[in-house]
Enzyme design. Structure first.
Site, PDB file in Angstrom:
ATOM      1  N   HIS A  94       0.928  -1.145  -0.048  1.00 19.20           N
ATOM      2  CA  HIS A  94       0.099   0.222   0.032  1.00 19.20           C
ATOM      3  C   HIS A  94       0.604   1.147  -0.086  1.00 19.20           C
ATOM      4  O   HIS A  94       0.621   2.193  -0.898  1.00 19.20           O
ATOM      5  CB  HIS A  94      -0.863   0.089   1.412  1.00 19.20           C
ATOM      6  CG  HIS A  94      -1.663   1.214   1.511  1.00 19.20           C
ATOM      7  ND1 HIS A  94      -2.923   1.466   0.578  1.00 19.20           N
ATOM      8  CD2 HIS A  94      -1.286   2.410   2.127  1.00 19.20           C
ATOM      9  CE1 HIS A  94      -3.184   2.749   1.203  1.00 19.20           C
ATOM     10  NE2 HIS A  94      -2.269   3.092   1.756  1.00 19.20           N
ATOM     11  N   GLU A  95       1.949   1.513   0.884  1.00 24.11           N
ATOM     12  CA  GLU A  95       2.655   2.482   0.929  1.00 24.11           C
ATOM     13  C   GLU A  95       3.562   2.632  -0.300  1.00 24.11           C
ATOM     14  O   GLU A  95       3.808   3.975  -0.713  1.00 24.11           O
ATOM     15  CB  GLU A  95       3.712   2.429   2.330  1.00 24.11           C
ATOM     16  CG  GLU A  95       3.014   2.275   3.300  1.00 24.11           C
ATOM     17  CD  GLU A  95       1.894   3.439   3.745  1.00 24.11           C
ATOM     18  OE1 GLU A  95       2.202   4.611   3.042  1.00 24.11           O
ATOM     19  OE2 GLU A  95       1.011   3.299   4.256  1.00 24.11           O
ATOM     20  N   HIS A  98       1.730   4.421  -2.994  1.00 25.55           N
ATOM     21  CA  HIS A  98       1.867   6.161  -2.956  1.00 25.55           C
ATOM     22  C   HIS A  98       3.140   6.521  -3.798  1.00 25.55           C
ATOM     23  O   HIS A  98       3.145   7.457  -4.282  1.00 25.55           O
ATOM     24  CB  HIS A  98       1.871   6.649  -1.777  1.00 25.55           C
ATOM     25  CG  HIS A  98       0.708   6.275  -0.998  1.00 25.55           C
ATOM     26  ND1 HIS A  98      -0.637   6.562  -1.290  1.00 25.55           N
ATOM     27  CD2 HIS A  98       0.353   5.504   0.316  1.00 25.55           C
ATOM     28  CE1 HIS A  98      -1.415   6.382  -0.232  1.00 25.55           C
ATOM     29  NE2 HIS A  98      -1.039   5.644   0.585  1.00 25.55           N
TER      30      HIS A  98
END
Length: 106
Positions: A94-95, A98
């Protein structure tokens, strides 16, 4: 006053429910083993997208994981960075997402 409560209480209850669901999923997936650590998963995703220059650092705290666009660094909490669980891999992915968004200016 009653109208105020009618508009305030439902969003607060929804926020509490969402928080409970996230923590519940995190606890469940923390019990499921993974073949790689969160840091290894993050590096593989970054490298497979050509982002070799984005470092991954361990940062203190519980669920303090984030991507810092000002320094172009993925920072993972110890349990995610070192963890060999599905929750660690999922949070790391998920990170890194970004970082991919930032690289593509999305």
């Amino acid at each position: 006053m009653l109208t105020y409560l009618l508009f305030l209480v439902p969003p607060m209850l929804l926020a509490l429910l969402a928080q409970w669901m996230v923590h519940s999923a995190y606890r469940r997936m923390s019990q499921v083993p993974a073949r790689m650590s969160g840091a290894e998963a993050a590096r593989r995703i970054l490298d497979s997208n050509g982002l070799y220059n984005v470092p991954i650092e361990q940062t203190p705290g519980h669920l303090s994981d984030h991507y810092d666009p000002s320094t172009k660094v993925v920072r993972l909490s110890p349990e995610v960075f070192q963890g060999y669980t599905m929750s660690a891999v999922g949070i790391a992915a998920h990170e890194v997402g970004h970082a991919l968004q930032d690289a593509k200016q999305y």
